[in-house]
Design an enzyme around this catalytic site. Structure first.
Site, PDB file in Angstrom:
ATOM      1  N   TRP A  71      -9.462   5.960  -0.837  1.00  0.00           N
ATOM      2  CA  TRP A  71      -9.845   6.550  -2.121  1.00  0.00           C
ATOM      3  C   TRP A  71      -8.917   5.968  -3.180  1.00  0.00           C
ATOM      4  CZ3 TRP A  71      -8.521   9.814   2.071  1.00  0.00           C
ATOM      5  CH2 TRP A  71      -7.179  10.202   2.103  1.00  0.00           C
ATOM      6  N   GLU A  97      -4.946   3.381 -10.920  1.00  0.00           N
ATOM      7  CA  GLU A  97      -5.674   2.113 -10.745  1.00  0.00           C
ATOM      8  C   GLU A  97      -6.792   1.989 -11.780  1.00  0.00           C
ATOM      9  OE1 GLU A  97      -6.362   0.784  -6.523  1.00  0.00           O
ATOM     10  OE2 GLU A  97      -6.113   2.927  -6.190  1.00  0.00           O
ATOM     11  N   ARG A 145      -0.251   4.667   2.880  1.00  0.00           N
ATOM     12  CA  ARG A 145      -0.188   4.426   4.313  1.00  0.00           C
ATOM     13  C   ARG A 145       0.067   5.651   5.186  1.00  0.00           C
ATOM     14  NH1 ARG A 145       3.931  -0.475   4.781  1.00  0.00           N
ATOM     15  NH2 ARG A 145       4.468  -0.010   2.617  1.00  0.00           N
ATOM     16  N   CYS A 194       0.809  -1.214   0.000  1.00  0.00           N
ATOM     17  CA  CYS A 194       0.000   0.000   0.000  1.00  0.00           C
ATOM     18  C   CYS A 194       0.845   1.268   0.000  1.00  0.00           C
ATOM     19  CB  CYS A 194      -0.924   0.035   1.220  1.00  0.00           C
ATOM     20  SG  CYS A 194      -2.014   1.480   1.238  1.00  0.00           S
TER      21      CYS A 194
HETATM   22  C1  HEM Z   1      -6.604   6.343   1.677  1.00  0.00           C
HETATM   23  C2  HEM Z   1      -6.267   6.108   0.417  1.00  0.00           C
HETATM   24  C3  HEM Z   1      -5.545   4.869  -0.065  1.00  0.00           C
HETATM   25  C4  HEM Z   1      -4.876   4.809  -1.248  1.00  0.00           C
HETATM   26  C5  HEM Z   1      -4.723   5.939  -2.276  1.00  0.00           C
HETATM   27  C6  HEM Z   1      -4.342   3.474  -1.366  1.00  0.00           C
HETATM   28  C7  HEM Z   1      -3.631   3.034  -2.492  1.00  0.00           C
HETATM   29  C8  HEM Z   1      -3.357   1.697  -2.727  1.00  0.00           C
HETATM   30  C9  HEM Z   1      -2.957   1.166  -4.007  1.00  0.00           C
HETATM   31  C10 HEM Z   1      -2.792   1.970  -5.300  1.00  0.00           C
HETATM   32  C11 HEM Z   1      -2.771  -0.170  -3.851  1.00  0.00           C
HETATM   33  C12 HEM Z   1      -2.353  -1.168  -4.929  1.00  0.00           C
HETATM   34  C13 HEM Z   1      -3.670  -1.773  -5.426  1.00  0.00           C
HETATM   35  C14 HEM Z   1      -3.524  -2.555  -6.728  1.00  0.00           C
HETATM   36  O1  HEM Z   1      -2.534  -2.319  -7.445  1.00  0.00           O
HETATM   37  O2  HEM Z   1      -4.432  -3.359  -7.016  1.00  0.00           O
HETATM   38  C15 HEM Z   1      -3.041  -0.478  -2.460  1.00  0.00           C
HETATM   39  C16 HEM Z   1      -2.925  -1.733  -1.927  1.00  0.00           C
HETATM   40  C17 HEM Z   1      -3.361  -2.060  -0.643  1.00  0.00           C
HETATM   41  N1  HEM Z   1      -3.905  -1.193   0.282  1.00  0.00           N
HETATM   42 FE1  HEM Z   1      -4.031   0.823   0.129  1.00  0.00          FE
HETATM   43  N2  HEM Z   1      -4.658   2.743  -0.254  1.00  0.00           N
HETATM   44  C18 HEM Z   1      -5.415   3.553   0.565  1.00  0.00           C
HETATM   45  C19 HEM Z   1      -5.999   3.182   1.771  1.00  0.00           C
HETATM   46  C20 HEM Z   1      -5.964   1.889   2.299  1.00  0.00           C
HETATM   47  C21 HEM Z   1      -6.704   1.471   3.480  1.00  0.00           C
HETATM   48  C22 HEM Z   1      -7.671   2.360   4.279  1.00  0.00           C
HETATM   49  C23 HEM Z   1      -6.382   0.170   3.692  1.00  0.00           C
HETATM   50  C24 HEM Z   1      -6.845  -0.772   4.773  1.00  0.00           C
HETATM   51  C25 HEM Z   1      -7.316  -0.352   5.952  1.00  0.00           C
HETATM   52  C26 HEM Z   1      -5.437  -0.223   2.646  1.00  0.00           C
HETATM   53  C27 HEM Z   1      -4.867  -1.485   2.531  1.00  0.00           C
HETATM   54  C28 HEM Z   1      -4.246  -1.952   1.381  1.00  0.00           C
HETATM   55  C29 HEM Z   1      -3.889  -3.353   1.163  1.00  0.00           C
HETATM   56  C30 HEM Z   1      -4.092  -4.513   2.138  1.00  0.00           C
HETATM   57  C31 HEM Z   1      -3.333  -3.425  -0.120  1.00  0.00           C
HETATM   58  C32 HEM Z   1      -2.796  -4.692  -0.843  1.00  0.00           C
HETATM   59  C33 HEM Z   1      -3.971  -5.344  -1.574  1.00  0.00           C
HETATM   60  C34 HEM Z   1      -3.580  -6.636  -2.295  1.00  0.00           C
HETATM   61  O3  HEM Z   1      -2.598  -7.286  -1.841  1.00  0.00           O
HETATM   62  O4  HEM Z   1      -4.264  -6.998  -3.290  1.00  0.00           O
HETATM   63  N3  HEM Z   1      -5.191   0.835   1.822  1.00  0.00           N
HETATM   64  N4  HEM Z   1      -3.393   0.675  -1.795  1.00  0.00           N
HETATM   65  N1  LIG Z   2      -7.234   2.483  -3.544  1.00  0.00           N
HETATM   66  C1  LIG Z   2      -7.423   1.280  -3.238  1.00  0.00           C
HETATM   67  N2  LIG Z   2      -6.968   0.299  -4.071  1.00  0.00           N
HETATM   68  C2  LIG Z   2      -6.834  -1.044  -3.748  1.00  0.00           C
HETATM   69  C3  LIG Z   2      -6.377  -1.435  -2.494  1.00  0.00           C
HETATM   70  C4  LIG Z   2      -6.274  -2.806  -2.207  1.00  0.00           C
HETATM   71  C5  LIG Z   2      -6.578  -3.741  -3.171  1.00  0.00           C
HETATM   72  C6  LIG Z   2      -7.022  -3.331  -4.417  1.00  0.00           C
HETATM   73  C7  LIG Z   2      -7.370  -4.365  -5.451  1.00  0.00           C
HETATM   74  N3  LIG Z   2      -6.129  -5.062  -5.776  1.00  0.00           N
HETATM   75  C8  LIG Z   2      -6.334  -6.260  -6.564  1.00  0.00           C
HETATM   76  C9  LIG Z   2      -6.418  -5.869  -8.016  1.00  0.00           C
HETATM   77  C10 LIG Z   2      -6.742  -7.068  -8.865  1.00  0.00           C
HETATM   78  C11 LIG Z   2      -5.381  -7.606  -9.262  1.00  0.00           C
HETATM   79  C12 LIG Z   2      -4.396  -6.497  -9.101  1.00  0.00           C
HETATM   80  N4  LIG Z   2      -5.151  -5.368  -8.498  1.00  0.00           N
HETATM   81  C13 LIG Z   2      -7.157  -1.998  -4.718  1.00  0.00           C
HETATM   82  C14 LIG Z   2      -8.132   0.898  -1.999  1.00  0.00           C
HETATM   83  C15 LIG Z   2      -9.116  -0.049  -1.811  1.00  0.00           C
HETATM   84  C16 LIG Z   2      -9.539  -0.113  -0.455  1.00  0.00           C
HETATM   85  C17 LIG Z   2      -8.860   0.761   0.356  1.00  0.00           C
HETATM   86  S1  LIG Z   2      -7.777   1.660  -0.552  1.00  0.00           S
END
Ligand code: HEM
Ligand SMILES: N=C(Nc1cccc(CNC[C@@H]2CCCN2)c1)c1cccs1
Length: 360
Positions: free
Chosen positions: A235, A240, A68, A65
């Site tokens: 958000w 994405e 963070r 993420c």
């Molecule tokens: C507040 C704005 C936030 C932004 C802009 C953001 C942005 C992102 C982005 C761009 C990714 C990569 C997603 C992808 O490529 O599919 C990501 C992954 C992730 N984010 Fe954040 N995030 C935010 C908030 C959060 C929150 C609130 C949580 C949990 C409480 C969180 C937990 C995670 C987790 C667990 C992943 C990995 C998901 C996976 O392994 O598929 N994020 N985030």
């Molecule tokens: N901006 C966000 N993006 C996000 C975060 C966690 C996971 C994902 C989805 N990731 C899985 C997808 C599907 C394969 C690669 N990307 C999106 C957020 C989603 C929920 C909180 S932040």
């Protein structure tokens, strides 16, 4: 090495209470109280402040993420008392309205009962708001990544509409009961129509995306307890939507169409037509969200915010762990500081984890 429930709980309470500046005797009392609960019941339950803190630290530990920096500014809905699919659905709608906040998105998590011998709650959706995908004899309609889940919904009685942007039902399963389907009210699913600040023709592509990303299929693990239904939202980062969801060939695959509307030769790569189309699509996404007052962050600002997070963490005496391949944005990655440094991908708990699909 494998830790048992009491060891996991002890590790969590110790680090949580120390960070919250509680005394050693408070730590000792809480741990012996938990030991008693586990002795009696085989499990224990978190106090409200413990679960709120645990959910925030799990975000802080999410290596993939980039968002963070704001880890300590999330709202927690403690919904561990809910027992039926209907109650859970109503809580989901309440979460969505609170988080959407007319576009000024608030990072929010709802926590349903943890996995125990009594109940096991799963939300089958990957995200609470997502578009259906249909494999038809003359090609794919909608989001190809939703085809499998859409077929499951149809099997369970959902009426397909065969549109490009049909919002899927919420599917909730408790234990091994038949999963229940619920249609989201229109008022809870804010969407943004994608238009370009200069290219008038862009709106004729009739593209849109939903405003709030709400992940609903990951498990939140805190102190040895697994919350298998704990949907969370932040958000979007513009890439994405603009560099993946609407751009990937296996998603909405819009780059060839955009390039040809721009009058660029798409026959050979050397014109960088894909890159030109990609930039304009991402400009359109950011412009449309901003103009509609829906929170979004561009990947440069997001990287700067992540830099600030790294600085704040080292000031707090904590190491930042990260997954470099996921932290770099899918567009212009080398224009961010993230690309130019390594990150240790150690897994620290509390954290959010993938879990096995509840359907096959
Ligand atoms: C507040 C704005 C936030 C932004 C802009 C953001 C942005 C992102 C982005 C761009 C990714 C990569 C997603 C992808 O490529 O599919 C990501 C992954 C992730 N984010 Fe954040 N995030 C935010 C908030 C959060 C929150 C609130 C949580 C949990 C409480 C969180 C937990 C995670 C987790 C667990 C992943 C990995 C998901 C996976 O392994 O598929 N994020 N985030
Ligand atoms: N901006 C966000 N993006 C996000 C975060 C966690 C996971 C994902 C989805 N990731 C899985 C997808 C599907 C394969 C690669 N990307 C999106 C957020 C989603 C929920 C909180 S932040």
């Amino acid at each position: 090495m494998e830790m048992n429930l009491l060891q996991e709980a002890t590790e969590f309470i110790t680090s949580c209470y120390q960070e919250l500046h509680k005394t050693q005797s408070e730590i000792d009392d809480r741990i012996s109280d938990i030991a008693q609960q586990i002795q009696l019941d085989g499990t224990y339950s978190h106090l409200a402040f413990e679960i709120d803190y645990g959910a925030k630290v799990a975000w802080r530990n999410s290596n993939r993420c980039i968002g963070r920096l704001f880890w300590d500014q999330m709202h927690t809905f403690d919904q561990r008392h809910l027992e039926t699919e209907e109650e859970i659905f109503m809580a989901i709608v309440e979460h969505m309205k609170y988080a959407t906040n007319q576009g000024r998105i608030r990072p929010t998590i709802s926590i349903f009962p943890p996995k125990s011998h009594k109940h096991h709650v799963r939300i089958w959706n990957h995200q609470l708001i997502r578009y259906a995908g249909y494999q038809t004899e003359n090609g794919i309609i909608g989001d190809p990544s939703s085809i499998e889940f859409t077929e499951k919904c149809i099997e369970l009685g959902w009426e397909p509409q065969y549109g490009r942007f049909d919002i899927l039902p919420i599917v909730i399963q408790i234990n091994d009961n038949l999963p229940k389907l619920f249609e989201l009210p229109k008022s809870s699913t804010l969407e943004v129509e994608i238009r370009h600040p200069e290219f008038e023709w862009f709106q004729d592509l009739e593209l849109k995306w939903y405003g709030v990303p709400l992940i609903s299929d990951m498990a939140l693990e805190i102190g040895g307890l697994r919350y298998t239904a704990a949907p969370f939202n932040g958000w979007y980062m513009g890439t994405e939507i603009g560099a993946r969801n609407l751009a990937d060939e296996e998603r909405y695959n819009m780059l060839p169409k955009i390039a040809s509307c721009m009058g660029i030769d798409t026959k050979s790569s050397i014109s960088l037509w894909k890159d030109k189309a990609l930039v304009e699509l991402n400009i359109a996404v950011l412009h449309s969200f901003r103009e509609d007052g829906v929170s979004i962050v561009d990947h440069h600002t997001a990287a700067q915010q992540f830099k600030k997070f790294e600085e704040k963490e080292s000031e707090s005496g904590r190491n930042v762990t990260g997954n470099w391949a996921w932290l770099i944005p899918p567009m212009s990655p080398a224009t961010t500081h993230i690309f130019h440094k390594p990150y240790k991908n150690d897994i620290v708990k509390p954290n959010y984890f993938y879990q096995a699909k509840p359907y096959s």
